[in-house]
Design an enzyme around this catalytic site. Structure first.
Site, short mmCIF file in Angstrom:
data_model
loop_
_atom_site.label_atom_id
_atom_site.label_comp_id
_atom_site.label_asym_id
_atom_site.label_seq_id
_atom_site.Cartn_x
_atom_site.Cartn_y
_atom_site.Cartn_z
N SER A 1 -29.52 67.14 -36.53
CA SER A 1 -30.32 66.85 -37.72
C SER A 1 -31.12 65.56 -37.64
O SER A 1 -31.94 65.29 -38.54
CB SER A 1 -29.42 66.80 -38.96
OG SER A 1 -29.03 68.11 -39.33
N GLY B 1 -30.03 49.32 -44.77
CA GLY B 1 -30.20 49.96 -43.48
C GLY B 1 -30.65 51.39 -43.66
O GLY B 1 -30.66 51.93 -44.77
N GLY C 1 -31.08 55.37 -41.23
CA GLY C 1 -30.73 56.09 -40.01
C GLY C 1 -30.54 57.55 -40.29
O GLY C 1 -31.07 58.09 -41.28
N ASP D 1 -27.58 61.07 -39.06
CA ASP D 1 -26.60 61.69 -38.18
C ASP D 1 -27.09 63.06 -37.76
O ASP D 1 -27.95 63.66 -38.43
CB ASP D 1 -25.25 61.86 -38.89
CG ASP D 1 -24.54 60.54 -39.14
OD1 ASP D 1 -25.03 59.49 -38.67
OD2 ASP D 1 -23.49 60.56 -39.82
#
Length: 463
Positions: free
Chosen positions: A70, A304, A306, A308
């Site tokens: 993903s 932050g 990001g 997974d």
């Protein structure tokens, strides 16, 4: 007059230390192979450990490619935002205005779902709709057509619910507005301009490189190579298939740290990191919120972002600390990858960026006494039925795969241990969710519907 003391010298980055920690923790968590890369002070560092396959013993190297799962979504998000920059796409105009063939099972929902909702997982479209529409350049178009009758998780705008369908629709928007396939668009508009020579989207493109093989645990717990390298059909690409080295992943993240690096404008980069929605389930992917593609984190006030990713026996993690100019990517091919991530990145981000990751999800030593009765019943989303009740006076969950997901896995049966009135820890979820405890979160949507969150997906209560 005495002179002020000179500042203490900044210790040099000890790559040998981090190689030892990667080796030690990878072995401790029975991860066959792993690749680690990070950006510090604008420089990319790459490390590798273990083997790509326990059947062949081929060594993992820094130029080995892994499946990102993903994490592909943040690449698709960049393509979409390029179209916003050019004026070809408005995030708040309904998708159907751009893509007339787009439709959902609910005509009213079809008229209001926007690209912004798709990017932030607030469209109500579900995740686990799996269909192979072939290997042709029309694969994504055919998938969007096939998804028209799939049940939605919730009405648009009422909640966040992680959606794979939504990102395939975004991929189709990219195709229509660029005149390219999604694969070509990503290569021409992101990979090539950023010099990502070890990034690709099609499995045959991995043949010139050392490619990681996913591993799965057998009945005795032994990690062995998965029976297939990749289960993803081509149409799943915009939400689930980019192949890359860890170094290329952090180079992509570095482009965002560098204000877009000419691929995106600085204001676009900032917009992607702005919070679009909060999330009830803050543990499955460590999310505190969601932006335009990015998962957002709050580490004791330090922001932050990001993402997974998971594929067939492969797991990938990307974390970026923009205030410190730090990005870290960890790519793995089996074993207790989430525990390796938790241990290794907790140490690494503490040193590189001075942040503290939250402790792994788990119930307290002395759980509170909670009445689960308000949440007992049956919850259903596409492919899954969740039953909440009690067994021998203990809260219990059954997670069953149905519809097109029949046979995906045996039913999961687990006790639920409370953390609060709405958050429970499921024991025995297995590596499909988390190695130790599976978060089970109950919430009431803005329209009054009760739902159960498992895997960041909302399942509405139906009985």
């Amino acid at each position: 007059m005495s002179q002020p003391a000179a500042p203490a010298p900044v210790p040099a980055l000890d790559l040998a230390h981090w190689q030892r920690r990667l080796d030690t923790l990878r072995a401790a968590h029975d991860v066959p192979g792993a690749s680690l890369a990070f950006v510090v002070d604008g420089e990319v560092h790459e490390l590798a450990s273990g083997v790509l396959s326990r059947a062949t013993g081929v060594e993992t190297t820094t130029d080995s490619v892994f499946q990102l799962g993903s994490i592909a979504k943040v690449y698709t998000a960049a393509l979409v935002m390029q179209l916003v920059e050019s004026g070809e796409l408005d995030l708040d105009v309904p998708v159907v205005k751009v893509l007339p063939e787009f439709a959902t099972v609910d005509p009213a929902a079809t008229e209001v779902i926007t690209p912004r909702m798709l990017l932030s997982h607030t469209s109500g479209l579900t995740c686990d709709f799996h269909i192979d529409t072939g290997r042709g350049d029309d694969a994504i178009a055919r998938y969007v057509e096939a998804a028209k009758g799939v049940a939605m998780d919730c009405p648009p705008g009422t909640a966040v619910s992680y959606s794979g369908i939504g990102y395939v629709v975004l991929g189709r928007i990219v195709e229509v507005l660029t005149g390219l396939t999604w694969d070509q668009a990503l290569k021409e508009r992101v990979f090539t301009p950023l010099g990502l020579t070890h990034s690709m989207t099609l499995p045959e493109e991995a043949l010139p490189f050392r490619a990681a093989m996913g591993h799965l645990a057998g009945e005795d717990g032994t990690q062995t190579p998965a029976p297939v390298w990749d289960l993803m059909p081509r149409a799943a690409g915009p939400g689930a298939r980019v192949l890359a080295t860890a170094g290329d992943v952090v180079r992509y993240a570095k482009a965002h740290l560098d204000g877009g690096a000419g691929v995106l404008r600085p204001e676009t980069v900032r917009a992607m990191q702005a919070r679009e929605t909060d999330v009830p389930d803050k543990w499955t992917v460590s999310a505190d919120g969601w932006g335009l593609g990015w998962t957002l984190y709050d580490w004791d006030g330090v922001p932050g972002y990001g993402h997974d990713g998971a594929a067939t026996g492969q797991y990938a993690f990307l974390r970026v600390v923009p205030t410190e100019g730090v990005a870290v990517a960890l790519l793995t091919n089996g074993g207790a990858s989430r525990l390796l991530y938790a241990d290794l990145l907790r140490e690494l981000l503490a040193e590189l960026a001075g942040i503290t990751l939250p402790a792994p999800f788990a119930p307290p030593a002395e759980p509170p006494t909670v009445d689960i009765t308000p949440w007992t019943g049956t919850y259903k989303r596409e492919g899954v039925v969740i039953t909440i009740g009690e067994r021998n006076g203990t809260p219990h969950l059954t997670y069953a795969f149905v519809d097109g997901m029949v046979g995906y896995s045996p039913d999961l049966e687990m006790e639920l241990v409370p953390l609060s009135d709405t958050v429970f820890a499921g024991a025995g979820g297995g590596a499909s969710f988390a190695e130790d405890w599976m978060p089970v979160v109950f919430a009431t949507l803005s329209d009054g519907t009760r739902c159960a969150y498992i895997g960041m997906r909302a399942a509405p209560k139906v009985a």
